[in-house]
Design an enzyme around this catalytic site. Sequence first.
Site, mmCIF file in Angstrom:
data_model
loop_
_atom_site.group_PDB
_atom_site.id
_atom_site.type_symbol
_atom_site.label_atom_id
_atom_site.label_comp_id
_atom_site.label_asym_id
_atom_site.label_seq_id
_atom_site.Cartn_x
_atom_site.Cartn_y
_atom_site.Cartn_z
ATOM 1 N N PHE A 101 0.642 -1.138 -0.143
ATOM 2 C CA PHE A 101 -0.296 -0.050 -0.067
ATOM 3 C C PHE A 101 0.914 1.444 -0.083
ATOM 4 O O PHE A 101 0.964 2.266 -1.430
ATOM 5 C CB PHE A 101 -0.531 -0.170 1.419
ATOM 6 C CG PHE A 101 -1.448 1.183 1.563
ATOM 7 C CD1 PHE A 101 -2.241 2.275 0.641
ATOM 8 C CD2 PHE A 101 -1.820 1.581 3.185
ATOM 9 C CE1 PHE A 101 -2.533 3.682 0.992
ATOM 10 C CE2 PHE A 101 -1.859 2.895 3.355
ATOM 11 C CZ PHE A 101 -3.298 3.615 2.602
ATOM 12 N N ASP A 127 9.789 -6.992 -3.217
ATOM 13 C CA ASP A 127 8.986 -7.353 -2.616
ATOM 14 C C ASP A 127 8.423 -8.403 -2.655
ATOM 15 O O ASP A 127 9.119 -9.588 -4.197
ATOM 16 C CB ASP A 127 7.802 -6.477 -3.689
ATOM 17 C CG ASP A 127 6.251 -7.038 -2.544
ATOM 18 O OD1 ASP A 127 6.299 -5.294 -1.817
ATOM 19 O OD2 ASP A 127 5.860 -7.462 -1.745
ATOM 20 N N GLY A 183 1.939 -7.836 -0.785
ATOM 21 C CA GLY A 183 2.012 -7.317 -1.639
ATOM 22 C C GLY A 183 1.008 -7.168 -3.535
ATOM 23 O O GLY A 183 1.094 -8.982 -2.808
ATOM 24 N N TYR A 210 3.013 -7.249 16.344
ATOM 25 C CA TYR A 210 3.407 -6.462 15.118
ATOM 26 C C TYR A 210 4.244 -5.471 15.743
ATOM 27 O O TYR A 210 4.957 -4.813 14.673
ATOM 28 C CB TYR A 210 2.373 -6.334 14.669
ATOM 29 C CG TYR A 210 1.809 -4.662 13.523
ATOM 30 C CD1 TYR A 210 2.387 -5.620 12.419
ATOM 31 C CD2 TYR A 210 1.701 -3.380 14.234
ATOM 32 C CE1 TYR A 210 2.419 -3.899 11.312
ATOM 33 C CE2 TYR A 210 1.615 -2.867 12.921
ATOM 34 C CZ TYR A 210 2.399 -2.644 11.883
ATOM 35 O OH TYR A 210 2.347 -1.455 11.055
ATOM 36 N N VAL A 253 -9.536 -0.031 9.785
ATOM 37 C CA VAL A 253 -10.740 0.442 9.499
ATOM 38 C C VAL A 253 -11.448 1.126 8.004
ATOM 39 O O VAL A 253 -12.365 0.062 7.696
ATOM 40 C CB VAL A 253 -10.841 1.203 10.501
ATOM 41 C CG1 VAL A 253 -10.524 2.206 10.356
ATOM 42 C CG2 VAL A 253 -12.290 1.420 10.537
HETATM 43 N N1 UDP Z 1 -12.511 -0.049 14.007
HETATM 44 C C1 UDP Z 1 -14.122 0.156 13.915
HETATM 45 N N2 UDP Z 1 -14.738 -1.258 13.128
HETATM 46 C C2 UDP Z 1 -13.835 -1.784 13.046
HETATM 47 C C3 UDP Z 1 -12.415 -1.731 12.722
HETATM 48 C C4 UDP Z 1 -11.759 -0.688 13.352
HETATM 49 O O1 UDP Z 1 -14.747 0.228 14.784
HETATM 50 O O2 UDP Z 1 -14.313 -2.959 12.139
HETATM 51 C C5 UDP Z 1 -12.015 1.137 14.582
HETATM 52 C C6 UDP Z 1 -11.271 0.602 15.844
HETATM 53 O O3 UDP Z 1 -11.619 0.775 16.757
HETATM 54 C C7 UDP Z 1 -9.595 1.912 15.610
HETATM 55 C C8 UDP Z 1 -9.785 2.278 14.616
HETATM 56 O O4 UDP Z 1 -11.527 1.822 13.811
HETATM 57 O O5 UDP Z 1 -10.761 3.103 16.700
HETATM 58 C C9 UDP Z 1 -8.696 1.971 13.510
HETATM 59 O O6 UDP Z 1 -9.234 0.681 13.656
HETATM 60 P P1 UDP Z 1 -7.201 -0.028 12.755
HETATM 61 O O7 UDP Z 1 -7.775 -1.200 13.215
HETATM 62 O O8 UDP Z 1 -7.505 0.796 11.462
HETATM 63 O O9 UDP Z 1 -6.293 0.856 13.578
HETATM 64 P P2 UDP Z 1 -5.702 0.858 14.867
HETATM 65 O O10 UDP Z 1 -6.198 0.386 15.779
HETATM 66 O O11 UDP Z 1 -4.714 0.058 15.061
HETATM 67 O O12 UDP Z 1 -5.158 3.011 15.398
#
Ligand code: UDP
Length: 327
Positions: free
Chosen positions: A11, A31, A36, A144, A188
């Site tokens: 990405f 890569d 990817g 991770y 998300v």
């Molecule tokens: N999130 C959500 N629904 C989903 C997946 C994620 O509401 O199905 C929310 C999650 O609680 C977080 C935000 O989206 O607050 C970002 O989540 P992501 O997994 O993208 O990144 P990270 O949690 O690692 O910051």
Amino acid sequence: MRSLVTGGAGFIGSHMVDLLLAEGHEVVVLDNLSTGHLGNLSHLENNSNFNFHEVDVRSSEEIKPYFEGVDWVFHFAALADIVPSIQRPLGYIRAGADATVSVLEASRLSGVGRFVYAASSSCYGIPDLYPTPESAEIRPQYPYALAKNMGEQCVMHWARIYNLPSVSLRLFNVYGPRARTTGTYGAVFGVFLAQKLAGQPFTVVGDGTQTRDFTYVSDVVKAFFDAAYASVSSEIMNVGSSQTYSINRLVELLEGDITYVPKRPGEPDCTFADISKIKKLLDWSAKVSFEEGVSLMIENIDYWRDAPVWDPSSIEDATKEWFEYLG
Ligand code: UDP
């Protein structure tokens, strides 16, 4: 100028390749295509300045020849996502630490001029301070985050011991076109856009009031370019929009119904970058507003046509280990 991008079919890496080519660089991509997609680079097929090699960067000997004559190295190759990192920690640590050392060694032995590492703001875990500065305590919450941070420590070590001119950038919630869709339950945007295409409700975690420092990918790759261009070395810098937006706001912009899923353990209620350091050292700040970024995602929504459509029950299955180990 010749630049080498590891993870260039991913990405953020593929956007880096686009920027470097636009700046007139010759670009070498390494890569192994484990996460990817060549599709992220298919528009470059006939570009004579673009060279792709399917190779695993953990093999230092194998990758060495590709570093000949390279001025700048951008190291994005890694494994992403929280859930599989909890299930398969060994692979993540190898991709974070071993692979980074292998790329650092190849860079050092070839006399590379600048090395820029893609680190993660997940190293802050649940921080005490918002906006969060680089000096915050390192608190990885899952493999991770640990793997990315181990890679960063290796980069700083090579900078100090071997004088390899290096910078590490800690990225906050990067989004944009080509955001990964590996099939794993993850970031998300991919989850919500696939739900939107399928006419299914958005699976909002908790009550959706949690906020994230969503940073648009074109701003992020510009920070990498600026970091390579500059003469600062041995520095770690946050890369974020220096704003923070709730999931409820994201849903409002994407427009659709909501279904709720349980709050996930180990997850911060807020991510919010203090970007004073990168502003000062590189004169960089994000340019794309959240509203603009989200509308660009909607314009590109077809990318998520084949992505899995998650619902509360499949999310519960996919995050079983997450709740089991971190809860
Ligand atoms: N999130 C959500 N629904 C989903 C997946 C994620 O509401 O199905 C929310 C999650 O609680 C977080 C935000 O989206 O607050 C970002 O989540 P992501 O997994 O993208 O990144 P990270 O949690 O690692 O910051």
